[in-house]
Design a protein around this motif. Structure first.
Motif, PDB file in Angstrom:
ATOM      1  N   ASP A  30      -3.622  -3.394  -9.488  1.00 28.48           N
ATOM      2  CA  ASP A  30      -2.688  -4.108  -8.624  1.00 28.48           C
ATOM      3  C   ASP A  30      -1.556  -3.176  -8.218  1.00 28.48           C
ATOM      4  O   ASP A  30      -0.668  -2.872  -8.995  1.00 28.48           O
ATOM      5  N   LYS A  31      -1.583  -2.711  -6.958  1.00 23.55           N
ATOM      6  CA  LYS A  31      -0.569  -1.766  -6.514  1.00 23.55           C
ATOM      7  C   LYS A  31       0.777  -2.432  -6.263  1.00 23.55           C
ATOM      8  O   LYS A  31       1.785  -1.756  -6.128  1.00 23.55           O
ATOM      9  N   TYR A  32       0.820  -3.754  -6.209  1.00 27.87           N
ATOM     10  CA  TYR A  32       2.064  -4.485  -5.995  1.00 27.87           C
ATOM     11  C   TYR A  32       2.633  -5.064  -7.283  1.00 27.87           C
ATOM     12  O   TYR A  32       3.549  -5.888  -7.241  1.00 27.87           O
ATOM     13  N   ARG A  80       0.718 -11.377  -3.692  1.00 26.66           N
ATOM     14  CA  ARG A  80      -0.441 -11.739  -4.512  1.00 26.66           C
ATOM     15  C   ARG A  80      -1.660 -12.003  -3.638  1.00 26.66           C
ATOM     16  O   ARG A  80      -2.777 -11.614  -3.976  1.00 26.66           O
ATOM     17  N   ARG A  83      -3.170  -8.724  -2.135  1.00 27.02           N
ATOM     18  CA  ARG A  83      -3.959  -7.948  -3.101  1.00 27.02           C
ATOM     19  C   ARG A  83      -5.413  -8.343  -3.081  1.00 27.02           C
ATOM     20  O   ARG A  83      -6.312  -7.540  -3.256  1.00 27.02           O
ATOM     21  N   GLN A  84      -5.705  -9.610  -2.866  1.00 29.90           N
ATOM     22  CA  GLN A  84      -7.074 -10.093  -2.914  1.00 29.90           C
ATOM     23  C   GLN A  84      -7.694  -9.830  -1.595  1.00 29.90           C
ATOM     24  O   GLN A  84      -8.551  -9.528  -1.125  1.00 29.90           O
TER      25      GLN A  84
END
Length: 84
Positions: A30-32, A80, A83-84
């Protein structure tokens, strides 16, 4: 002694890898992650401060602070979903 060896063998044979869909993704994927954590902390502090202002000071200003905190939570949710 044989019983202990048998239990160990049974455990080794029965343990299988958990499907990636059924466990939490790695944090490194997860880069965030750090941005989301900061946004969540801002949201929590804003919500607590807004509730305190709402109940002990002015209701209008408290509502504005809570709505501002909710904007940070919405931004975190957007990260979020990205990311997906």
């Amino acid at each position: 002694m044989i019983d202990q060896e048998q239990k160990t063998t049974d455990i080794e044979q029965n343990s299988s890898a958990i499907h990636p869909r059924h466990r939490r993704p790695d944090k490194s994927e997860d880069k965030y992650f750090k941005i989301r954590n900061v946004l969540n902390i801002i949201f929590m502090l804003g919500a607590i401060a807004g509730m305190a202002i709402f109940y002990f000071q002015d209701r209008t200003i408290g509502t504005i602070v809570i709505l501002t905190a909710m904007a940070f939570k919405i931004a975190e949710c957007c990260f979020r979903f990205i990311r997906q």
